[in-house]
Design an enzyme around this catalytic site. Structure first.
Site, mmCIF file in Angstrom:
data_model
loop_
_atom_site.group_PDB
_atom_site.id
_atom_site.type_symbol
_atom_site.label_atom_id
_atom_site.label_comp_id
_atom_site.label_asym_id
_atom_site.label_seq_id
_atom_site.Cartn_x
_atom_site.Cartn_y
_atom_site.Cartn_z
ATOM 1 N N THR A 77 -12.765 -3.117 -9.182
ATOM 2 C CA THR A 77 -14.014 -2.972 -10.060
ATOM 3 C C THR A 77 -13.612 -2.222 -11.257
ATOM 4 O O THR A 77 -13.574 -0.788 -10.748
ATOM 5 C CB THR A 77 -15.295 -2.794 -9.318
ATOM 6 O OG1 THR A 77 -15.451 -3.689 -8.267
ATOM 7 C CG2 THR A 77 -16.618 -2.757 -10.369
ATOM 8 N N ASP B 294 0.808 -1.112 -0.021
ATOM 9 C CA ASP B 294 -0.042 -0.050 0.059
ATOM 10 C C ASP B 294 1.081 1.208 0.137
ATOM 11 O O ASP B 294 2.090 1.329 0.528
ATOM 12 C CB ASP B 294 -1.038 0.025 1.221
ATOM 13 C CG ASP B 294 -2.172 0.766 1.114
ATOM 14 O OD1 ASP B 294 -3.332 0.063 0.609
ATOM 15 O OD2 ASP B 294 -2.262 1.972 0.822
ATOM 16 N N ARG C 69 -18.648 4.400 3.662
ATOM 17 C CA ARG C 69 -18.967 5.001 2.282
ATOM 18 C C ARG C 69 -20.503 4.896 1.557
ATOM 19 O O ARG C 69 -20.875 3.992 1.929
ATOM 20 C CB ARG C 69 -18.068 4.274 1.312
ATOM 21 C CG ARG C 69 -16.455 4.535 1.355
ATOM 22 C CD ARG C 69 -15.573 4.165 0.523
ATOM 23 N NE ARG C 69 -15.379 2.673 1.094
ATOM 24 C CZ ARG C 69 -14.474 1.976 0.405
ATOM 25 N NH1 ARG C 69 -13.902 2.256 -0.402
ATOM 26 N NH2 ARG C 69 -14.414 0.634 1.073
ATOM 27 N N GLU D 16 -14.058 -9.164 -7.880
ATOM 28 C CA GLU D 16 -14.163 -9.650 -6.490
ATOM 29 C C GLU D 16 -15.662 -9.505 -6.113
ATOM 30 O O GLU D 16 -16.022 -8.401 -6.411
ATOM 31 C CB GLU D 16 -13.363 -8.843 -5.842
ATOM 32 C CG GLU D 16 -13.399 -9.682 -4.291
ATOM 33 C CD GLU D 16 -13.050 -11.192 -4.119
ATOM 34 O OE1 GLU D 16 -12.092 -11.434 -4.564
ATOM 35 O OE2 GLU D 16 -14.109 -11.739 -3.413
ATOM 36 N N CYS E 215 -19.798 0.213 -2.785
ATOM 37 C CA CYS E 215 -20.044 -0.597 -4.375
ATOM 38 C C CYS E 215 -21.132 -0.003 -4.948
ATOM 39 O O CYS E 215 -20.959 0.307 -5.745
ATOM 40 C CB CYS E 215 -19.715 -2.013 -4.118
ATOM 41 S SG CYS E 215 -18.148 -2.648 -3.609
#
Ligand SMILES: NC(=O)c1ccc[n+]([C@@H]2O[C@H](COP(=O)([O-])OP(=O)(O)OC[C@H]3O[C@@H](n4cnc5c(N)ncnc54)[C@H](O)[C@@H]3O)[C@@H](O)[C@H]2O)c1
Length: 434
Positions: free
Chosen positions: A122, A30, A331, A151, A263
Protein backbone atom coordinates in the site's frame (compact mmCIF):
# COMPACT_ATOMS: atom_id res chain seq x y z
CA UNK A 1 4.52 -17.07 -16.39
CA UNK A 2 7.53 -16.48 -14.14
CA UNK A 3 6.77 -14.15 -11.25
CA UNK A 4 9.00 -12.85 -8.44
CA UNK A 5 7.50 -11.50 -5.22
CA UNK A 6 9.77 -9.26 -3.16
CA UNK A 7 8.80 -9.37 0.52
CA UNK A 8 7.39 -12.62 1.92
CA UNK A 9 5.24 -11.34 4.78
CA UNK A 10 1.46 -11.60 5.15
CA UNK A 11 0.78 -10.19 1.69
CA UNK A 12 3.81 -11.43 -0.26
CA UNK A 13 3.65 -14.99 0.97
CA UNK A 14 -0.11 -15.34 0.52
CA UNK A 15 -0.11 -13.66 -2.92
CA UNK A 16 2.89 -15.67 -4.11
CA UNK A 17 1.44 -18.94 -2.91
CA UNK A 18 -1.96 -18.29 -4.49
CA UNK A 19 -0.38 -17.18 -7.79
CA UNK A 20 1.64 -20.42 -7.78
CA UNK A 21 -1.57 -22.31 -7.10
CA UNK A 22 -3.04 -20.68 -10.23
CA UNK A 23 -0.21 -22.37 -12.16
CA UNK A 24 2.38 -19.59 -12.36
CA UNK A 25 6.05 -20.19 -11.61
CA UNK A 26 6.65 -18.10 -8.47
CA UNK A 27 9.64 -17.27 -6.33
CA UNK A 28 9.05 -15.49 -3.01
CA UNK A 29 12.00 -13.39 -1.92
CA UNK A 30 12.83 -11.92 1.46
CA UNK A 31 15.87 -10.17 2.85
CA UNK A 32 15.23 -11.92 6.17
CA UNK A 33 17.39 -15.00 5.67
CA UNK A 34 16.00 -16.79 8.74
CA UNK A 35 12.50 -16.42 7.30
CA UNK A 36 13.62 -17.91 3.98
CA UNK A 37 15.49 -20.75 5.73
CA UNK A 38 12.32 -21.54 7.67
CA UNK A 39 10.15 -21.43 4.55
CA UNK A 40 12.58 -23.77 2.80
CA UNK A 41 12.19 -26.10 5.78
CA UNK A 42 8.39 -25.85 5.60
CA UNK A 43 8.03 -23.62 8.68
CA UNK A 44 5.55 -20.76 8.20
CA UNK A 45 6.64 -17.33 9.48
CA UNK A 46 3.02 -16.33 10.15
CA UNK A 47 -0.22 -17.90 11.26
CA UNK A 48 -2.76 -17.85 8.46
CA UNK A 49 -5.39 -20.60 8.13
CA UNK A 50 -4.69 -22.99 5.22
CA UNK A 51 -1.40 -21.36 4.25
CA UNK A 52 1.01 -24.10 5.36
CA UNK A 53 -0.87 -26.73 3.35
CA UNK A 54 -1.08 -24.55 0.22
CA UNK A 55 2.63 -23.68 0.42
CA UNK A 56 3.56 -27.36 0.81
CA UNK A 57 1.41 -28.42 -2.16
CA UNK A 58 2.88 -25.78 -4.47
CA UNK A 59 6.46 -26.38 -3.37
CA UNK A 60 5.89 -30.07 -4.08
CA UNK A 61 4.50 -29.24 -7.53
CA UNK A 62 7.66 -27.15 -8.11
CA UNK A 63 5.66 -24.01 -8.83
CA UNK A 64 6.74 -22.19 -5.65
CA UNK A 65 10.24 -21.55 -4.34
CA UNK A 66 11.94 -19.22 -1.85
CA UNK A 67 15.11 -17.19 -2.04
CA UNK A 68 16.96 -14.42 -0.27
CA UNK A 69 18.55 -13.26 -3.52
CA UNK A 70 16.55 -10.61 -5.35
CA UNK A 71 19.06 -10.49 -8.22
CA UNK A 72 18.83 -14.21 -8.99
CA UNK A 73 15.07 -14.31 -8.48
CA UNK A 74 14.10 -11.53 -10.88
CA UNK A 75 16.12 -13.02 -13.71
CA UNK A 76 13.68 -14.13 -16.39
CA UNK A 77 10.64 -12.95 -14.39
CA UNK A 78 8.08 -11.11 -16.53
CA UNK A 79 6.46 -9.64 -13.44
CA UNK A 80 8.06 -8.51 -10.18
CA UNK A 81 5.71 -7.68 -7.32
CA UNK A 82 6.88 -5.40 -4.52
CA UNK A 83 5.18 -6.56 -1.30
CA UNK A 84 7.40 -5.11 1.41
CA UNK A 85 6.07 -3.21 4.42
CA UNK A 86 5.02 0.45 4.36
CA UNK A 87 4.64 1.16 8.10
CA UNK A 88 3.83 4.59 9.49
CA UNK A 89 7.02 6.62 9.78
CA UNK A 90 7.86 7.30 13.39
CA UNK A 91 6.90 10.78 14.47
CA UNK A 92 4.93 12.06 11.49
CA UNK A 93 2.61 9.26 10.29
CA UNK A 94 3.79 9.42 6.65
CA UNK A 95 4.03 6.02 4.98
CA UNK A 96 7.64 4.90 5.33
CA UNK A 97 8.64 4.18 1.74
CA UNK A 98 12.25 3.28 2.50
CA UNK A 99 11.70 -0.48 2.01
CA UNK A 100 9.86 0.07 -1.28
CA UNK A 101 12.57 2.41 -2.57
CA UNK A 102 15.37 0.05 -1.56
CA UNK A 103 13.68 -2.72 -3.53
CA UNK A 104 13.16 -0.40 -6.53
CA UNK A 105 16.89 0.43 -6.54
CA UNK A 106 17.77 -3.26 -6.29
CA UNK A 107 15.45 -4.12 -9.16
CA UNK A 108 16.93 -1.30 -11.23
CA UNK A 109 20.45 -2.57 -10.61
CA UNK A 110 19.66 -6.16 -11.57
CA UNK A 111 16.99 -6.05 -14.24
CA UNK A 112 17.97 -7.85 -17.46
CA UNK A 113 14.78 -8.32 -19.48
CA UNK A 114 11.54 -6.38 -20.02
CA UNK A 115 9.62 -6.50 -16.74
CA UNK A 116 6.39 -5.24 -15.27
CA UNK A 117 7.16 -3.94 -11.78
CA UNK A 118 4.03 -4.04 -9.63
CA UNK A 119 3.47 -2.40 -6.26
CA UNK A 120 1.27 -4.61 -4.13
CA UNK A 121 2.39 -2.77 -1.02
CA UNK A 122 0.00 0.00 0.00
CA UNK A 123 1.74 3.16 -1.20
CA UNK A 124 0.73 6.83 -1.34
CA UNK A 125 -0.34 8.44 -4.59
CA UNK A 126 2.66 9.16 -6.76
CA UNK A 127 4.85 6.31 -5.48
CA UNK A 128 4.56 4.54 -8.85
CA UNK A 129 5.95 7.69 -10.50
CA UNK A 130 8.81 7.67 -7.99
CA UNK A 131 9.63 4.02 -8.77
CA UNK A 132 9.55 4.87 -12.46
CA UNK A 133 12.06 7.69 -11.80
CA UNK A 134 14.33 5.32 -9.85
CA UNK A 135 14.30 2.81 -12.72
CA UNK A 136 14.95 5.53 -15.31
CA UNK A 137 17.73 7.16 -13.25
CA UNK A 138 19.58 3.84 -13.02
CA UNK A 139 20.19 4.10 -16.76
CA UNK A 140 18.95 0.56 -17.38
CA UNK A 141 18.25 0.11 -21.09
CA UNK A 142 15.65 -2.56 -20.27
CA UNK A 143 11.99 -1.67 -20.86
CA UNK A 144 10.01 -1.61 -17.63
CA UNK A 145 6.50 -0.65 -16.81
CA UNK A 146 5.34 0.27 -13.29
CA UNK A 147 1.87 -0.84 -12.21
CA UNK A 148 -0.16 -0.37 -9.04
CA UNK A 149 -2.09 -3.47 -7.96
CA UNK A 150 -3.25 -2.84 -4.38
CA UNK A 151 -4.10 -5.83 -2.23
CA UNK A 152 -7.38 -6.07 -0.32
CA UNK A 153 -6.97 -9.44 1.44
CA UNK A 154 -7.91 -9.74 5.09
CA UNK A 155 -5.62 -11.54 7.48
CA UNK A 156 -7.33 -14.65 8.79
CA UNK A 157 -9.23 -15.10 5.53
CA UNK A 158 -6.37 -14.21 3.21
CA UNK A 159 -6.35 -17.20 0.88
CA UNK A 160 -10.09 -17.05 0.21
CA UNK A 161 -9.87 -13.29 -0.31
CA UNK A 162 -6.99 -13.60 -2.76
CA UNK A 163 -8.64 -16.39 -4.74
CA UNK A 164 -12.14 -14.93 -4.71
CA UNK A 165 -11.61 -11.18 -4.53
CA UNK A 166 -14.48 -8.69 -4.71
CA UNK A 167 -12.37 -6.92 -7.35
CA UNK A 168 -8.88 -6.73 -8.79
CA UNK A 169 -7.61 -3.19 -9.28
CA UNK A 170 -4.89 -2.62 -11.85
CA UNK A 171 -3.46 0.87 -12.27
CA UNK A 172 -1.42 0.78 -15.46
CA UNK A 173 -0.30 3.44 -17.89
CA UNK A 174 0.29 1.32 -21.01
CA UNK A 175 -1.26 -1.49 -23.01
CA UNK A 176 1.64 -3.92 -22.57
CA UNK A 177 1.42 -3.73 -18.77
CA UNK A 178 -2.36 -4.15 -18.88
CA UNK A 179 -1.97 -7.25 -21.06
CA UNK A 180 0.68 -8.78 -18.82
CA UNK A 181 -1.44 -8.16 -15.70
CA UNK A 182 -4.44 -9.68 -17.46
CA UNK A 183 -2.36 -12.85 -17.95
CA UNK A 184 -1.34 -12.85 -14.26
CA UNK A 185 -4.98 -12.80 -13.14
CA UNK A 186 -6.53 -14.78 -16.02
CA UNK A 187 -7.21 -17.82 -13.77
CA UNK A 188 -9.43 -15.57 -11.65
CA UNK A 189 -11.59 -14.52 -14.59
CA UNK A 190 -13.00 -18.04 -14.49
CA UNK A 191 -14.32 -17.11 -11.03
CA UNK A 192 -15.74 -13.95 -12.62
CA UNK A 193 -13.68 -11.66 -10.41
CA UNK A 194 -14.23 -8.12 -11.70
CA UNK A 195 -11.03 -6.51 -12.89
CA UNK A 196 -10.89 -2.74 -12.84
CA UNK A 197 -8.28 -0.99 -14.96
CA UNK A 198 -7.51 2.55 -13.86
CA UNK A 199 -4.66 5.02 -13.99
CA UNK A 200 -1.82 4.20 -11.63
CA UNK A 201 -2.60 7.12 -9.35
CA UNK A 202 -6.27 6.19 -9.11
CA UNK A 203 -5.34 2.62 -8.14
CA UNK A 204 -3.02 3.90 -5.43
CA UNK A 205 -5.78 6.09 -4.04
CA UNK A 206 -8.47 3.39 -4.26
CA UNK A 207 -6.63 1.40 -1.59
CA UNK A 208 -6.43 4.30 0.88
CA UNK A 209 -9.97 5.46 0.15
CA UNK A 210 -11.30 1.93 0.76
CA UNK A 211 -9.49 1.49 4.06
CA UNK A 212 -10.43 4.97 5.26
CA UNK A 213 -14.07 4.29 4.41
CA UNK A 214 -14.11 0.99 6.30
CA UNK A 215 -12.39 2.62 9.28
CA UNK A 216 -15.08 5.32 9.17
CA UNK A 217 -17.86 2.73 9.21
CA UNK A 218 -16.35 1.02 12.27
CA UNK A 219 -15.83 4.31 14.06
CA UNK A 220 -19.35 5.44 13.25
CA UNK A 221 -20.94 2.39 14.85
CA UNK A 222 -18.58 2.66 17.82
CA UNK A 223 -19.84 6.17 18.52
CA UNK A 224 -23.42 4.94 18.07
CA UNK A 225 -22.63 2.26 20.68
CA UNK A 226 -21.60 4.96 23.16
CA UNK A 227 -24.84 6.79 22.46
CA UNK A 228 -26.82 3.55 22.86
CA UNK A 229 -25.34 3.13 26.32
CA UNK A 230 -26.56 6.59 27.30
CA UNK A 231 -30.09 6.17 25.89
CA UNK A 232 -30.60 2.49 26.79
CA UNK A 233 -30.73 1.32 23.19
CA UNK A 234 -29.04 -1.77 21.77
CA UNK A 235 -26.32 -1.13 19.19
CA UNK A 236 -26.69 -4.59 17.68
CA UNK A 237 -30.32 -3.86 16.86
CA UNK A 238 -29.39 -0.41 15.58
CA UNK A 239 -26.65 -1.88 13.37
CA UNK A 240 -28.99 -4.55 12.02
CA UNK A 241 -31.72 -2.01 11.37
CA UNK A 242 -29.23 0.13 9.47
CA UNK A 243 -27.45 -2.70 7.70
CA UNK A 244 -30.57 -4.23 6.19
CA UNK A 245 -30.72 -1.14 4.04
CA UNK A 246 -28.79 -2.28 0.95
CA UNK A 247 -27.30 1.17 0.53
CA UNK A 248 -25.61 0.73 3.92
CA UNK A 249 -24.92 -3.02 4.21
CA UNK A 250 -24.37 -5.06 7.36
CA UNK A 251 -20.60 -5.37 7.22
CA UNK A 252 -18.22 -3.35 9.39
CA UNK A 253 -21.05 -2.32 11.69
CA UNK A 254 -19.90 -4.32 14.71
CA UNK A 255 -19.24 -2.13 17.71
CA UNK A 256 -16.02 -2.90 19.53
CA UNK A 257 -12.87 -1.54 21.12
CA UNK A 258 -11.74 0.43 18.04
CA UNK A 259 -9.99 -0.67 14.87
CA UNK A 260 -6.37 -1.77 14.89
CA UNK A 261 -4.14 -3.99 12.82
CA UNK A 262 -1.46 -3.66 10.22
CA UNK A 263 -3.50 -1.53 7.80
CA UNK A 264 -6.28 0.80 9.01
CA UNK A 265 -4.27 2.79 11.58
CA UNK A 266 -1.27 3.43 9.33
CA UNK A 267 -3.28 3.87 6.13
CA UNK A 268 -5.65 6.44 7.61
CA UNK A 269 -2.65 8.38 8.94
CA UNK A 270 -0.88 8.20 5.59
CA UNK A 271 -4.02 9.44 3.83
CA UNK A 272 -4.11 12.45 6.16
CA UNK A 273 -0.51 13.19 5.20
CA UNK A 274 -1.27 12.96 1.46
CA UNK A 275 -4.27 15.24 1.93
CA UNK A 276 -2.12 17.73 3.85
CA UNK A 277 0.61 17.62 1.21
CA UNK A 278 -1.90 18.42 -1.54
CA UNK A 279 -3.83 20.96 0.59
CA UNK A 280 -7.03 18.98 0.21
CA UNK A 281 -8.25 18.27 3.73
CA UNK A 282 -10.04 15.01 4.57
CA UNK A 283 -11.64 16.22 7.80
CA UNK A 284 -13.86 13.19 8.16
CA UNK A 285 -10.86 10.84 8.20
CA UNK A 286 -9.11 13.19 10.62
CA UNK A 287 -12.04 12.82 13.04
CA UNK A 288 -12.07 9.03 12.57
CA UNK A 289 -8.37 8.78 13.48
CA UNK A 290 -8.84 10.90 16.61
CA UNK A 291 -12.01 9.16 17.78
CA UNK A 292 -10.44 5.73 17.31
CA UNK A 293 -7.26 6.68 19.13
CA UNK A 294 -9.18 7.88 22.20
CA UNK A 295 -11.47 4.89 22.12
CA UNK A 296 -8.82 2.25 22.85
CA UNK A 297 -7.82 3.82 26.17
CA UNK A 298 -11.47 4.55 26.92
CA UNK A 299 -12.03 0.78 26.76
CA UNK A 300 -9.34 0.37 29.44
CA UNK A 301 -11.24 2.89 31.57
CA UNK A 302 -14.46 0.97 30.93
CA UNK A 303 -12.83 -2.06 32.56
CA UNK A 304 -11.70 0.03 35.54
CA UNK A 305 -15.23 1.36 35.91
CA UNK A 306 -16.61 -2.19 35.88
CA UNK A 307 -14.17 -2.98 38.66
CA UNK A 308 -15.79 -0.29 40.78
CA UNK A 309 -13.47 2.60 39.88
CA UNK A 310 -10.06 1.20 40.78
CA UNK A 311 -7.88 -1.46 39.19
CA UNK A 312 -5.09 -1.20 41.76
CA UNK A 313 -3.84 -4.69 42.63
CA UNK A 314 -6.80 -6.20 40.81
CA UNK A 315 -6.13 -9.19 38.61
CA UNK A 316 -7.48 -8.67 35.09
CA UNK A 317 -7.64 -11.51 32.57
CA UNK A 318 -7.46 -10.48 28.93
CA UNK A 319 -8.87 -12.93 26.41
CA UNK A 320 -7.46 -12.27 22.95
CA UNK A 321 -4.50 -10.06 22.12
CA UNK A 322 -4.25 -10.02 18.32
CA UNK A 323 -6.06 -7.24 16.48
CA UNK A 324 -8.56 -9.78 15.19
CA UNK A 325 -9.07 -13.54 15.31
CA UNK A 326 -7.25 -16.07 13.10
CA UNK A 327 -4.00 -14.16 12.88
CA UNK A 328 -0.91 -13.80 15.05
CA UNK A 329 -0.55 -10.16 13.99
CA UNK A 330 -0.18 -7.77 16.93
CA UNK A 331 0.46 -4.60 14.92
CA UNK A 332 -1.56 -1.75 16.47
CA UNK A 333 -3.86 -4.21 18.25
CA UNK A 334 -6.35 -2.43 20.56
CA UNK A 335 -5.24 -4.83 23.32
CA UNK A 336 -1.97 -2.89 23.58
CA UNK A 337 -3.59 0.42 24.62
CA UNK A 338 -6.24 -1.29 26.75
CA UNK A 339 -3.62 -3.25 28.68
CA UNK A 340 -1.37 -0.21 29.07
CA UNK A 341 -4.28 1.72 30.61
CA UNK A 342 -4.86 -1.14 33.07
CA UNK A 343 -1.16 -1.45 33.94
CA UNK A 344 -0.95 2.33 34.47
CA UNK A 345 -3.89 2.00 36.87
CA UNK A 346 -1.99 -0.61 38.91
CA UNK A 347 -3.70 -3.77 37.64
CA UNK A 348 -2.04 -7.13 37.48
CA UNK A 349 -2.70 -8.34 33.91
CA UNK A 350 -2.73 -11.92 32.72
CA UNK A 351 -3.57 -12.76 29.10
CA UNK A 352 -4.30 -15.62 26.78
CA UNK A 353 -4.42 -15.67 22.99
CA UNK A 354 -4.48 -18.80 20.79
CA UNK A 355 -1.81 -17.52 18.34
CA UNK A 356 -0.60 -14.08 19.36
CA UNK A 357 1.22 -14.61 22.66
CA UNK A 358 4.70 -14.98 21.23
CA UNK A 359 4.52 -11.64 19.42
CA UNK A 360 2.60 -10.04 22.30
CA UNK A 361 5.11 -11.11 24.96
CA UNK A 362 7.74 -8.96 23.23
CA UNK A 363 5.46 -5.90 23.31
CA UNK A 364 4.13 -6.30 26.85
CA UNK A 365 6.77 -7.72 29.17
CA UNK A 366 4.71 -6.83 32.26
CA UNK A 367 1.84 -9.09 31.26
CA UNK A 368 1.72 -12.72 32.39
CA UNK A 369 0.90 -15.05 29.49
CA UNK A 370 -1.37 -17.94 30.52
CA UNK A 371 -1.30 -21.41 29.02
CA UNK A 372 -5.02 -21.57 28.36
CA UNK A 373 -8.18 -19.59 28.80
CA UNK A 374 -9.18 -21.10 32.16
CA UNK A 375 -5.70 -20.52 33.60
CA UNK A 376 -6.00 -16.90 32.54
CA UNK A 377 -9.26 -16.40 34.39
CA UNK A 378 -8.18 -18.25 37.53
CA UNK A 379 -8.65 -15.85 40.47
CA UNK A 380 -9.27 -12.91 38.13
CA UNK A 381 -11.27 -9.94 39.40
CA UNK A 382 -12.29 -9.08 35.85
CA UNK A 383 -12.28 -10.91 32.55
CA UNK A 384 -12.08 -8.83 29.37
CA UNK A 385 -12.86 -10.29 25.97
CA UNK A 386 -10.77 -8.23 23.54
CA UNK A 387 -10.49 -10.48 20.46
CA UNK A 388 -13.37 -12.71 19.43
CA UNK A 389 -11.51 -15.96 18.70
CA UNK A 390 -13.95 -18.86 18.19
CA UNK A 391 -12.33 -20.62 21.14
CA UNK A 392 -13.76 -17.92 23.45
CA UNK A 393 -17.30 -18.00 22.09
CA UNK A 394 -18.40 -21.03 24.03
CA UNK A 395 -16.89 -19.95 27.33
CA UNK A 396 -18.24 -22.07 30.16
CA UNK A 397 -19.91 -19.49 32.42
CA UNK A 398 -20.20 -22.07 35.19
CA UNK A 399 -16.43 -22.50 35.20
CA UNK A 400 -15.90 -18.73 35.20
CA UNK A 401 -18.10 -18.48 38.21
CA UNK A 402 -16.17 -21.16 40.02
CA UNK A 403 -12.73 -19.89 39.14
CA UNK A 404 -12.77 -16.10 38.96
CA UNK A 405 -13.13 -14.46 42.40
CA UNK A 406 -15.83 -11.93 41.62
CA UNK A 407 -16.75 -12.67 38.05
CA UNK A 408 -16.93 -9.38 36.19
CA UNK A 409 -16.99 -9.97 32.43
CA UNK A 410 -16.37 -7.06 30.07
CA UNK A 411 -17.26 -8.24 26.58
CA UNK A 412 -15.72 -5.73 24.16
CA UNK A 413 -16.94 -7.69 21.10
CA UNK A 414 -20.58 -8.30 22.08
CA UNK A 415 -20.11 -12.04 21.70
CA UNK A 416 -22.05 -13.30 24.71
CA UNK A 417 -25.71 -13.29 25.51
CA UNK A 418 -26.14 -10.81 28.39
CA UNK A 419 -29.12 -12.69 29.86
CA UNK A 420 -27.25 -16.00 29.88
CA UNK A 421 -24.16 -14.46 31.46
CA UNK A 422 -26.22 -12.75 34.17
CA UNK A 423 -28.20 -15.90 34.87
CA UNK A 424 -24.87 -17.60 35.57
CA UNK A 425 -24.20 -14.97 38.24
CA UNK A 426 -21.70 -12.97 36.21
CA UNK A 427 -21.54 -9.19 36.36
CA UNK A 428 -21.68 -8.56 32.64
CA UNK A 429 -20.92 -5.44 30.59
CA UNK A 430 -20.66 -5.18 26.82
CA UNK A 431 -20.42 -2.43 24.21
CA UNK A 432 -23.57 -0.43 23.49
CA UNK A 433 -25.98 -3.02 24.84
CA UNK A 434 -28.06 -2.85 27.98
N1 LIG B 1 -1.23 -7.43 6.14
C1 LIG B 1 -2.34 -7.17 5.47
O1 LIG B 1 -3.42 -7.62 5.83
C2 LIG B 1 -2.29 -6.29 4.24
C3 LIG B 1 -3.41 -6.23 3.40
C4 LIG B 1 -3.36 -5.45 2.26
C5 LIG B 1 -2.23 -4.71 1.99
N2 LIG B 1 -1.15 -4.76 2.83
C6 LIG B 1 0.04 -3.99 2.48
O2 LIG B 1 1.02 -4.89 1.96
C7 LIG B 1 2.35 -4.46 2.33
C8 LIG B 1 3.06 -5.59 3.06
O3 LIG B 1 2.38 -5.84 4.27
P1 LIG B 1 2.66 -7.15 5.14
O4 LIG B 1 1.65 -7.15 6.21
O5 LIG B 1 2.77 -8.32 4.23
O6 LIG B 1 4.11 -6.78 5.72
P2 LIG B 1 5.14 -7.73 6.50
O7 LIG B 1 5.91 -6.86 7.39
O8 LIG B 1 4.42 -8.93 7.02
O9 LIG B 1 6.11 -8.27 5.33
C9 LIG B 1 7.04 -7.49 4.67
C10 LIG B 1 8.24 -8.37 4.32
O10 LIG B 1 9.11 -7.66 3.45
C11 LIG B 1 10.43 -8.02 3.76
N3 LIG B 1 11.36 -7.03 3.23
C12 LIG B 1 11.58 -5.76 3.63
N4 LIG B 1 12.53 -5.18 2.87
C13 LIG B 1 12.92 -6.09 1.95
C14 LIG B 1 13.86 -6.09 0.88
N5 LIG B 1 14.61 -5.02 0.63
N6 LIG B 1 13.99 -7.21 0.14
C15 LIG B 1 13.25 -8.30 0.42
N7 LIG B 1 12.36 -8.38 1.40
C16 LIG B 1 12.17 -7.27 2.17
C17 LIG B 1 10.43 -8.12 5.28
O11 LIG B 1 11.52 -8.87 5.76
C18 LIG B 1 9.08 -8.77 5.53
O12 LIG B 1 9.18 -10.18 5.59
C19 LIG B 1 2.14 -3.21 3.17
O13 LIG B 1 2.27 -2.08 2.34
C20 LIG B 1 0.72 -3.33 3.65
O14 LIG B 1 0.13 -2.09 3.91
C21 LIG B 1 -1.16 -5.55 3.94
Amino acid sequence: MKIAIIGSGYVGLVSGTCLADFGHDVVCVDKDEAKIANLLAGVMPIYEPGLAELVAANVKAERLSFSSSLAASIEGAQVVFIAVGTPARRGDGHADLSYVKTVAHEIAANIKSPTVVVTKSTVPVGTGDEIERILAASGTPVACSVVSNPEFLREGAAIGDFKRPDRIVIGAEDEWARNVMTEVYRPLFLNKAPILFTSRRSAELIKYASNAFLATKITFINEMADLCEKVQANVQDVARGMGLDNRIGTKFLHAGPGYGGSCFPKDTLALLKTAEEFSSPVRLVEAVVNVNETRKRAMGRKVIEALGGSARDKRVAILGLTFKPNTDDMRDAPSIAIIQTLLDAGADVVAYDPEGMEAAARLMPDVTMATNVYDAIEAADAIVLVTEWDAFRALDFGRIHNRAKAPVLIDLRNVYDPAQAREAGIIYTSVGRP
